[in-house]
Design a protein around this motif. Structure first.
Motif, PDB file in Angstrom:
ATOM      1  N   VAL A  22     -54.434 -19.878  43.888  1.00 36.01           N
ATOM      2  CA  VAL A  22     -55.208 -21.022  43.436  1.00 36.01           C
ATOM      3  C   VAL A  22     -55.608 -21.799  44.680  1.00 36.01           C
ATOM      4  O   VAL A  22     -54.754 -22.318  45.401  1.00 36.01           O
ATOM      5  CB  VAL A  22     -54.399 -21.922  42.471  1.00 36.01           C
ATOM      6  CG1 VAL A  22     -55.229 -23.126  42.055  1.00 36.01           C
ATOM      7  CG2 VAL A  22     -53.935 -21.126  41.261  1.00 36.01           C
ATOM      8  N   LEU A  23     -56.895 -21.848  44.955  1.00 38.16           N
ATOM      9  CA  LEU A  23     -57.432 -22.539  46.123  1.00 38.16           C
ATOM     10  C   LEU A  23     -57.995 -23.874  45.662  1.00 38.16           C
ATOM     11  O   LEU A  23     -58.973 -23.917  44.917  1.00 38.16           O
ATOM     12  CB  LEU A  23     -58.527 -21.687  46.774  1.00 38.16           C
ATOM     13  CG  LEU A  23     -59.191 -22.214  48.033  1.00 38.16           C
ATOM     14  CD1 LEU A  23     -58.179 -22.361  49.167  1.00 38.16           C
ATOM     15  CD2 LEU A  23     -60.338 -21.294  48.445  1.00 38.16           C
ATOM     16  N   VAL A  24     -57.365 -24.968  46.080  1.00 43.51           N
ATOM     17  CA  VAL A  24     -57.754 -26.300  45.623  1.00 43.51           C
ATOM     18  C   VAL A  24     -58.651 -26.962  46.667  1.00 43.51           C
ATOM     19  O   VAL A  24     -58.262 -27.125  47.822  1.00 43.51           O
ATOM     20  CB  VAL A  24     -56.516 -27.174  45.330  1.00 43.51           C
ATOM     21  CG1 VAL A  24     -56.943 -28.565  44.875  1.00 43.51           C
ATOM     22  CG2 VAL A  24     -55.635 -26.510  44.269  1.00 43.51           C
TER      23      VAL A  24
ATOM     24  N   ARG B 101     -58.476 -18.060  42.244  1.00 47.03           N
ATOM     25  CA  ARG B 101     -59.102 -19.052  41.365  1.00 47.03           C
ATOM     26  C   ARG B 101     -59.372 -20.300  42.202  1.00 47.03           C
ATOM     27  O   ARG B 101     -58.458 -20.859  42.804  1.00 47.03           O
ATOM     28  CB  ARG B 101     -58.204 -19.387  40.183  1.00 47.03           C
ATOM     29  CG  ARG B 101     -58.857 -20.359  39.214  1.00 47.03           C
ATOM     30  CD  ARG B 101     -58.137 -20.421  37.878  1.00 47.03           C
ATOM     31  NE  ARG B 101     -56.702 -20.469  37.969  1.00 47.03           N
ATOM     32  CZ  ARG B 101     -55.983 -21.576  37.808  1.00 47.03           C
ATOM     33  NH1 ARG B 101     -56.568 -22.725  37.550  1.00 47.03           N
ATOM     34  NH2 ARG B 101     -54.671 -21.533  37.887  1.00 47.03           N
ATOM     35  N   VAL B 102     -60.619 -20.724  42.226  1.00 48.39           N
ATOM     36  CA  VAL B 102     -61.020 -21.909  42.969  1.00 48.39           C
ATOM     37  C   VAL B 102     -61.063 -23.093  42.014  1.00 48.39           C
ATOM     38  O   VAL B 102     -61.686 -23.026  40.953  1.00 48.39           O
ATOM     39  CB  VAL B 102     -62.393 -21.708  43.651  1.00 48.39           C
ATOM     40  CG1 VAL B 102     -62.853 -22.989  44.338  1.00 48.39           C
ATOM     41  CG2 VAL B 102     -62.324 -20.550  44.642  1.00 48.39           C
ATOM     42  N   VAL B 103     -60.398 -24.169  42.412  1.00 50.56           N
ATOM     43  CA  VAL B 103     -60.338 -25.388  41.617  1.00 50.56           C
ATOM     44  C   VAL B 103     -60.988 -26.508  42.413  1.00 50.56           C
ATOM     45  O   VAL B 103     -60.648 -26.722  43.582  1.00 50.56           O
ATOM     46  CB  VAL B 103     -58.867 -25.756  41.310  1.00 50.56           C
ATOM     47  CG1 VAL B 103     -58.783 -27.112  40.637  1.00 50.56           C
ATOM     48  CG2 VAL B 103     -58.211 -24.675  40.471  1.00 50.56           C
ATOM     49  N   HIS B 104     -61.935 -27.204  41.800  1.00 54.69           N
ATOM     50  CA  HIS B 104     -62.533 -28.401  42.402  1.00 54.69           C
ATOM     51  C   HIS B 104     -61.768 -29.610  41.884  1.00 54.69           C
ATOM     52  O   HIS B 104     -61.845 -29.920  40.692  1.00 54.69           O
ATOM     53  CB  HIS B 104     -64.007 -28.514  42.037  1.00 54.69           C
ATOM     54  CG  HIS B 104     -64.873 -27.540  42.766  1.00 54.69           C
ATOM     55  ND1 HIS B 104     -66.231 -27.525  42.609  1.00 54.69           N
ATOM     56  CD2 HIS B 104     -64.591 -26.551  43.646  1.00 54.69           C
ATOM     57  CE1 HIS B 104     -66.753 -26.565  43.362  1.00 54.69           C
ATOM     58  NE2 HIS B 104     -65.761 -25.963  43.999  1.00 54.69           N
ATOM     59  N   ALA B 105     -61.030 -30.248  42.765  1.00 56.48           N
ATOM     60  CA  ALA B 105     -60.241 -31.415  42.373  1.00 56.48           C
ATOM     61  C   ALA B 105     -61.181 -32.533  41.934  1.00 56.48           C
ATOM     62  O   ALA B 105     -62.107 -32.884  42.659  1.00 56.48           O
ATOM     63  CB  ALA B 105     -59.375 -31.881  43.535  1.00 56.48           C
TER      64      ALA B 105
END
Length: 126
Positions: A49-51, A69-73
């Motif tokens: 998980v890449l935040v 999985r890329v997460v946009h904070a």
């Protein structure tokens, strides 16, 4: 991810900022390069998980790409990192977070995640 698997959560800002290679001139580009390296690297974790936060979100769209999985904070990256780690621990996963942020590391210990520094990940990517 299978129950009891492992999740590697990456604090992108911390990892990108760990090396003075000019990343501050192009945060989105630096983040894109990190994402590309994670896609082909042999790193532990059933899921990565890449935040991303701030300008770095312009480098990689949110969503899944293979095992990353890329997460946009939505606000600050730390809150998103803790939330994703907590959810994974609740699913029974072994969670490791890559960050050098001491306050974040203390919060993560409270949810059952372990932490490693950015140099650990960068050594695997080199």
């Amino acid at each position: 991810m299978r129950p009891g698997g492992s999740v590697l959560v990456v604090d992108a800002a911390n990892v990108v900022g760990a090396r003075p290679d000019g990343w501050w001139k192009d945060r989105a580009g630096a983040t894109r390069r990190l994402h590309e390296r994670l896609l082909v690297a042999d790193v532990p974790g059933d899921e990565i998980v890449l935040v991303l936060e701030g300008a770095a979100k312009g480098g990689v769209p949110a969503g899944r790409d293979a095992h990353v999985r890329v997460v946009h904070a939505p606000k600050d990256g730390d809150a998103s990192i803790v939330e994703h780690a907590r959810r994974a621990v609740e699913r029974g996963a072994r969670v490791t977070v890559v960050t050098a942020d001491r306050a974040l590391s203390a919060n993560l210990a409270g949810v059952g995640a372990t932490t490693v520094g950015p140099t650990w990940l960068l050594a695997l990517l080199d």
